[in-house]
Every structure is written in C-alpha cells, then in structure tokens.
Design a protein around this motif. Structure first.
Motif, short mmCIF file in Angstrom:
data_model
loop_
_atom_site.label_atom_id
_atom_site.label_comp_id
_atom_site.label_asym_id
_atom_site.label_seq_id
_atom_site.Cartn_x
_atom_site.Cartn_y
_atom_site.Cartn_z
N THR A 21 0.83 -1.21 0.00
CA THR A 21 0.00 0.00 0.00
C THR A 21 0.86 1.26 0.00
O THR A 21 0.57 2.22 -0.71
N LEU A 22 1.94 1.25 0.79
CA LEU A 22 2.83 2.41 0.88
C LEU A 22 3.89 2.43 -0.21
O LEU A 22 4.70 3.36 -0.27
N GLU A 23 3.90 1.39 -1.06
CA GLU A 23 4.85 1.26 -2.17
C GLU A 23 6.30 1.21 -1.69
O GLU A 23 7.21 1.73 -2.32
N ILE A 24 6.52 0.54 -0.56
CA ILE A 24 7.86 0.35 -0.02
C ILE A 24 8.58 -0.70 -0.86
O ILE A 24 8.02 -1.76 -1.16
N GLU A 25 9.82 -0.41 -1.21
CA GLU A 25 10.62 -1.33 -2.02
C GLU A 25 12.02 -1.43 -1.45
O GLU A 25 12.66 -0.40 -1.19
N LYS A 37 13.06 2.03 0.04
CA LYS A 37 12.62 3.37 -0.35
C LYS A 37 11.09 3.41 -0.39
O LYS A 37 10.42 2.37 -0.49
N MET A 38 10.56 4.64 -0.29
CA MET A 38 9.12 4.85 -0.33
C MET A 38 8.86 6.17 -1.03
O MET A 38 9.48 7.18 -0.67
N PRO A 39 7.95 6.18 -2.01
CA PRO A 39 7.62 7.45 -2.64
C PRO A 39 6.83 8.35 -1.69
O PRO A 39 6.05 7.87 -0.87
N VAL A 40 7.07 9.65 -1.81
CA VAL A 40 6.32 10.63 -1.03
C VAL A 40 5.37 11.33 -1.99
O VAL A 40 5.79 12.02 -2.91
N LEU A 59 7.73 2.67 7.43
CA LEU A 59 8.92 2.41 6.61
C LEU A 59 10.09 1.99 7.50
O LEU A 59 10.77 0.99 7.22
N ALA A 60 10.32 2.71 8.59
CA ALA A 60 11.43 2.40 9.49
C ALA A 60 11.27 1.02 10.12
O ALA A 60 12.23 0.24 10.18
#
Length: 138
Positions: A21-25, A37-40, A59-60
């Motif tokens: 959902t948060l697009e964490i990669e 990384k995560m887009p803002v 993210l952390a």
C-alpha cells in the motif's frame, strides 16, 4: 544468495500488505545494512500536504524488522518489533525517502537498529531506533 535475489525475495513479501500500500521497495543490502525506499506523494501525506510521521514509522519498522530476519539467516525464528522511537527532523512534500537500517546490537533474543530516513539529496528526514524480539517459530 546473491544480493539481487535477496532483494527480490524481500520485495515479494510485500504483496497484499501495508508495505505494498505504501509502495515500499527494498533497494540495497550489504554486510551490515538494509535499505528500502518509499515514494512521497498524496498517498502518504498528512492533511498539511507533507509526509505523515506514521508512514515514516511504518517504513522504518519495515526495514529494521526485515534486516533482523535477513541477518538471522535461519527459518526457525520470527521477528517482532517491540519498541519504535522516531524523531522527525525535516518535512518532505514529494519525491522519495530512503530508510537505512544498521545494527546497534544483535543479540540472541533482541536486536536494536538505528534507522535513518533520508531524501534523494541525503537530507536527514527522521531518525529511528527499533527494538525487535527474536522468537521461535511455532
């Protein structure tokens, strides 16, 4: 396992989760670190149009917990975050943030990670401390 294979495997765990959902990669891994990384964008903004602290915390915790799993190098344990402390130092409206987890302590039953969240220009956005407990898989 090769670096790219490890990152691909970690990214596959994100399917149908908050991380997706948060697009964490996950983007980099080394002998003593893991980076995601995560887009803002508006998906992770709070009402003032800046990065939500909760998204940064997610993210952390994601990168710190995943680092514990990777560095355990075993399949008979699970990792659970038990404490997260985060200081937000700079706001971010758009772009990308990177979270880099480095170990402070890797014991048999607890791990303590420092997670630095930076932007594309290496500005420090947030700094975090994450404590994980290592449990036997049931």
């Amino acid at each position: 396992m090769e670096k790219l294979e490890v990152l691909k495997k970690f990214n596959s765990y994100n399917n149908n989760t908050l991380m997706e959902t948060l697009e964490i990669e996950f983007v980099d891994i080394g002998d003593d670190f893991l980076v995601a990384k995560m887009p803002v964008n508006s998906r992770v903004h709070q009402p003032y149009g800046i990065l939500h602290g909760g998204a940064t915390a997610a993210l952390a915790e994601t990168v710190g917990s995943s680092a514990s799993m990777f560095f355990l190098k075993t399949n008979d344990k699970i990792v659970k975050g038990i404490e997260l402390s985060i200081n937000h130092l700079k706001s971010k409206r758009e772009g990308v943030v990177y979270a880099t987890a480095r170990p402070i302590h890797r014991g048999r039953t607890t791990h303590l990670w420092e997670v630095k969240v930076t932007d594309e220009e290496e500005n420090l956005i947030s700094i975090c401390k994450l404590t994980n407990i290592i449990l036997d898989k049931k």
